[in-house]
Design an enzyme around this catalytic site. Structure first.
Site, PDB file in Angstrom:
ATOM      1  N   ARG A  99       7.694   3.523   3.908  1.00  0.00           N
ATOM      2  CA  ARG A  99       6.348   3.329   3.248  1.00  0.00           C
ATOM      3  C   ARG A  99       6.236   4.089   1.977  1.00  0.00           C
ATOM      4  O   ARG A  99       6.020   5.441   2.316  1.00  0.00           O
ATOM      5  CB  ARG A  99       5.338   3.351   4.355  1.00  0.00           C
ATOM      6  CG  ARG A  99       3.889   3.143   3.931  1.00  0.00           C
ATOM      7  CD  ARG A  99       2.634   3.356   4.527  1.00  0.00           C
ATOM      8  NE  ARG A  99       1.448   3.508   4.336  1.00  0.00           N
ATOM      9  CZ  ARG A  99       0.687   4.610   4.521  1.00  0.00           C
ATOM     10  NH1 ARG A  99       1.103   5.743   4.921  1.00  0.00           N
ATOM     11  NH2 ARG A  99      -0.439   4.646   3.903  1.00  0.00           N
ATOM     12  N   HIS A 144      -2.880   4.821  -2.932  1.00  0.00           N
ATOM     13  CA  HIS A 144      -2.981   6.085  -2.292  1.00  0.00           C
ATOM     14  C   HIS A 144      -3.507   7.243  -2.978  1.00  0.00           C
ATOM     15  O   HIS A 144      -2.893   8.141  -3.218  1.00  0.00           O
ATOM     16  CB  HIS A 144      -1.606   6.465  -1.388  1.00  0.00           C
ATOM     17  CG  HIS A 144      -1.631   7.473  -0.363  1.00  0.00           C
ATOM     18  ND1 HIS A 144      -0.815   7.099   0.754  1.00  0.00           N
ATOM     19  CD2 HIS A 144      -2.210   8.564  -0.057  1.00  0.00           C
ATOM     20  CE1 HIS A 144      -1.167   8.043   1.591  1.00  0.00           C
ATOM     21  NE2 HIS A 144      -1.802   9.040   1.146  1.00  0.00           N
ATOM     22  N   GLU A 189      -6.684   5.124   3.754  1.00  0.00           N
ATOM     23  CA  GLU A 189      -7.439   5.804   4.291  1.00  0.00           C
ATOM     24  C   GLU A 189      -9.041   5.947   3.493  1.00  0.00           C
ATOM     25  O   GLU A 189      -9.116   7.078   2.832  1.00  0.00           O
ATOM     26  CB  GLU A 189      -7.410   7.123   4.304  1.00  0.00           C
ATOM     27  CG  GLU A 189      -6.086   7.362   5.713  1.00  0.00           C
ATOM     28  CD  GLU A 189      -5.957   8.907   5.945  1.00  0.00           C
ATOM     29  OE1 GLU A 189      -6.444   9.897   5.193  1.00  0.00           O
ATOM     30  OE2 GLU A 189      -4.969   9.046   6.687  1.00  0.00           O
ATOM     31  N   ASN A 327      -3.598   5.539  10.884  1.00  0.00           N
ATOM     32  CA  ASN A 327      -3.043   7.124  10.720  1.00  0.00           C
ATOM     33  C   ASN A 327      -3.585   8.014  11.542  1.00  0.00           C
ATOM     34  O   ASN A 327      -4.664   8.114  11.642  1.00  0.00           O
ATOM     35  CB  ASN A 327      -3.347   7.628   9.056  1.00  0.00           C
ATOM     36  CG  ASN A 327      -2.575   6.957   8.122  1.00  0.00           C
ATOM     37  OD1 ASN A 327      -1.753   6.052   8.225  1.00  0.00           O
ATOM     38  ND2 ASN A 327      -2.985   7.134   6.855  1.00  0.00           N
ATOM     39  N   TYR A 329      -3.544  11.564  13.826  1.00  0.00           N
ATOM     40  CA  TYR A 329      -3.238  12.903  13.739  1.00  0.00           C
ATOM     41  C   TYR A 329      -3.700  13.653  15.056  1.00  0.00           C
ATOM     42  O   TYR A 329      -2.887  14.763  15.686  1.00  0.00           O
ATOM     43  CB  TYR A 329      -3.292  13.714  12.513  1.00  0.00           C
ATOM     44  CG  TYR A 329      -2.626  13.168  11.530  1.00  0.00           C
ATOM     45  CD1 TYR A 329      -1.175  13.855  10.986  1.00  0.00           C
ATOM     46  CD2 TYR A 329      -2.874  12.239  10.335  1.00  0.00           C
ATOM     47  CE1 TYR A 329      -0.532  13.230   9.917  1.00  0.00           C
ATOM     48  CE2 TYR A 329      -2.101  11.541   9.475  1.00  0.00           C
ATOM     49  CZ  TYR A 329      -1.094  12.384   9.110  1.00  0.00           C
ATOM     50  OH  TYR A 329      -0.205  11.845   8.091  1.00  0.00           O
ATOM     51  N   GLU A 394       1.106   6.531   9.991  1.00  0.00           N
ATOM     52  CA  GLU A 394       1.312   7.978   9.697  1.00  0.00           C
ATOM     53  C   GLU A 394       1.169   8.680  11.118  1.00  0.00           C
ATOM     54  O   GLU A 394      -0.149   8.358  11.710  1.00  0.00           O
ATOM     55  CB  GLU A 394       0.521   8.613   8.808  1.00  0.00           C
ATOM     56  CG  GLU A 394       0.724   8.111   7.337  1.00  0.00           C
ATOM     57  CD  GLU A 394      -0.107   8.723   6.169  1.00  0.00           C
ATOM     58  OE1 GLU A 394      -0.945   9.850   6.503  1.00  0.00           O
ATOM     59  OE2 GLU A 394      -0.366   8.200   4.925  1.00  0.00           O
TER      60      GLU A 394
END
Ligand code: GBH
Length: 504
Positions: A99, A144, A189, A327, A329, A394
């Site tokens: 990606r 992005h 995002e 995404n 984390y 992600e």
């Protein structure tokens, strides 16, 4: 008969006692495993050919003091020149997809669709062709975080005209790359770009438009996403047959204790629901509308700071996400802000968040490690949006500049285990997973101080040499076996930042 009974009892016992044996930590067939990057973080070549200036070029050149090490992405990983080497590394690791994102001002130097840069577009055609030739699926993010500076001069994401400018830009890419690219991300995002870019200086453009900037930006992001989706549907879907989704940053929001289940739900709605609810159901989550209206009123605003969609817009927006990109984390424990009992509103959500002191932390200040939060979040997504097609775009860990990155391997192992349980035991419809990131890269305001790569980049050297880390070797094995591999024993604790012990 007796033997059969015994076997059944043993199996049942194993499956209730140890779900992991049943799950076996293998990836389901057809599950897609890949990796990713973003244009500004890796490309460099910031002013090559006729490329226009974007908000990040402008931001780092005019405000180097905002970047932790005063650095910038002028050269970054040099991927503009080294893309073939990158693709070779992706291939030798064994990833199914890559990606990457497109730099808007590299393709449209004026910011608008009147001038298309041949060189700019050629770069993305070359990269796409190189991936396809190597059997790697290209996934393309249209945006992005690096929109043209000229558009920012006119308000950027706070100006609704960006919606049509974005659609015109997207059309050029569908036209140029859509024969090969079958999975598109419109915007990466919105939460980050809108919150950190228009109400703080963490991300470009770094405008502090208190109370207003974030929601206004988000409103236009949703419109731009939806209009792009509709345009693809009308002009390209039949002949290109691709899918389009948005990518949202979704943390795990868990109740601090069992009396805060509602608080955890509210946190989810303010984070994921803000964008996902309109795309799946046509409007913002009820709790967001109520809360923002309430707090706006208490602040003396004549109307809610959360904008409203007209019926016409609701119809355009509703049903414009073929898959949900996520995404993930980190996680937080959530509880209600006690000040509210005194009639004091400190935030729109009315929540406070914390972490457990046992959670290890990466080198990024916000990245606390809590793998269970990943599964918790995936089950929440399953329940909220009718188990949508979900792609984790992600997931990754920032560490020290270290080739023996045991802490990163440990992170991947623990997080992937939770994901596989969510998929295989709990039926979460996750179809793809992407490692962030293939290379160490320019980590926005953290500059080059936080490294997320499974491959090291020598930023101090003009050659920007790449060296594989231990985590790359681990991934190579995982990808060839399609099964999680045990974690090698570290010789030292590489989690130097806090010295917190790693739970196994
Ligand atoms: C992603 O953003 C980006 O897509 C990618 O470009 C980036 O390199 C990668 O992650 C690693 O950062 O209020 O202190 O808890 C993740 C952005 C940054 C969003 C931290 C949430 C929370 C800050 N996240 N932020 S805090």
């Amino acid at each position: 008969m007796k033997r059969y009974l015994i076997a059944t009892i043993i199996c049942a016992t194993i499956s209730t006692v140890c779900c992991c044996d049943v799950v076996k930590l293998t990836f389901p067939s057809g599950f897609s495993l890949g990796t990713g990057s973003a244009a500004y973080q890796v490309e460099g070549a910031w002013n090559v050919s006729d490329k226009g200036e974007n908000v990040w070029d402008y931001y780092v050149h005019n405000h180097p003091e905002i970047i932790a090490d005063g650095s910038n992405g002028d050269v970054a990983c040099n991927s503009y020149y080294k893309y073939k080497e990158d693709v070779a590394l992706i291939k030798s690791t064994g990833f199914d997809f890559y990606r990457f994102s497109v730099s808007w001002s590299r393709v449209l130097p004026t910011g608008f669709a009147n001038v298309i840069s041949e060189d700019g577009l050629q770069y993305y055609k070359n990269l796409t062709a190189e991936l396809v030739a190597n059997g790697i699926e290209p996934i393309v993010t249209l945006y992005h975080w690096d929109h043209p500076q000229v558009i920012e001069e006119m308000g950027g994401w706070t100006n609704e005209l960006i919606v049509d400018w974005f659609v015109a830009y997207a059309r050029i890419l569908f036209e140029a790359l859509g024969d090969s690219v079958k999975r598109w991300v419109t915007i990466n995002e919105p939460d980050s770009i809108c919150g950190d870019g228009y109400e703080s200086t963490r991300l470009a453009p770094g405008k502090i438009i208190t109370d207003i900037g974030k929601y206004l930006c988000g409103h236009n992001v949703i419109k731009a996403h939806a209009k792009t989706y509709r345009m693809y549907e009308e002009e390209f879907r039949d002949r290109q047959g691709g899918v389009i989704g948005i990518v949202l940053p979704v943390s795990g929001y868990l109740p601090y204790n069992s009396s805060y289940e509602d608080a955890a739900d509210t946190a989810f709605q303010f984070n994921c629901g803000w964008m996902a609810h309109p795309l799946y159901f046509g409007d913002y989550p009820e709790i967001m509308k109520t809360r923002v209206a309430l707090v706006s009123e208490s602040q003396g605003y004549p109307r809610s700071r959360l904008p409203e969609f007209s019926d016409e817009w609701k119809a355009i927006i509703n049903g414009t996400n073929d898959y949900l990109g996520i995404n993930h984390y980190t996680s937080r424990f959530v509880y209600n802000d006690p000040d509210e009992e005194l009639g004091i509103y400190n935030s729109d959500s009315g929540l406070l968040m914390t972490v457990d002191s046992s959670w290890p932390v990466a080198t990024s200040s916000w990245l606390y490690v809590y793998p269970e939060g990943f599964g918790y979040m995936l089950r929440k997504v399953r329940d909220e949006y009718n188990n949508p097609s979900t792609w984790v775009m992600e997931n990754g860990y920032s560490g020290a500049d270290n080739l023996e990155d045991y802490d990163r391997i440990n992170y991947f192992y623990e997080y992937l285990k939770e994901m596989l349980i969510a998929v295989k035991r709990d039926g979460c419809n996750v179809e793809g997973y992407g490692v962030w990131s293939i290379l160490d890269n320019f980590e926005w305001a953290d500059g080059y101080t936080n490294r997320f790569g499974i491959i090291r980049v020598e930023f101090d050297d003009a050659d920007t040499n790449r060296t594989t880390k231990l985590s790359q070797a681990w991934w190579k094995k995982v990808l060839s076996k399609r099964k999680l591999q045990s974690v090698p024993t570290p010789t030292t604790n590489t989690n130097t930042r806090t010295g917190l012990p790693w739970q196994k």
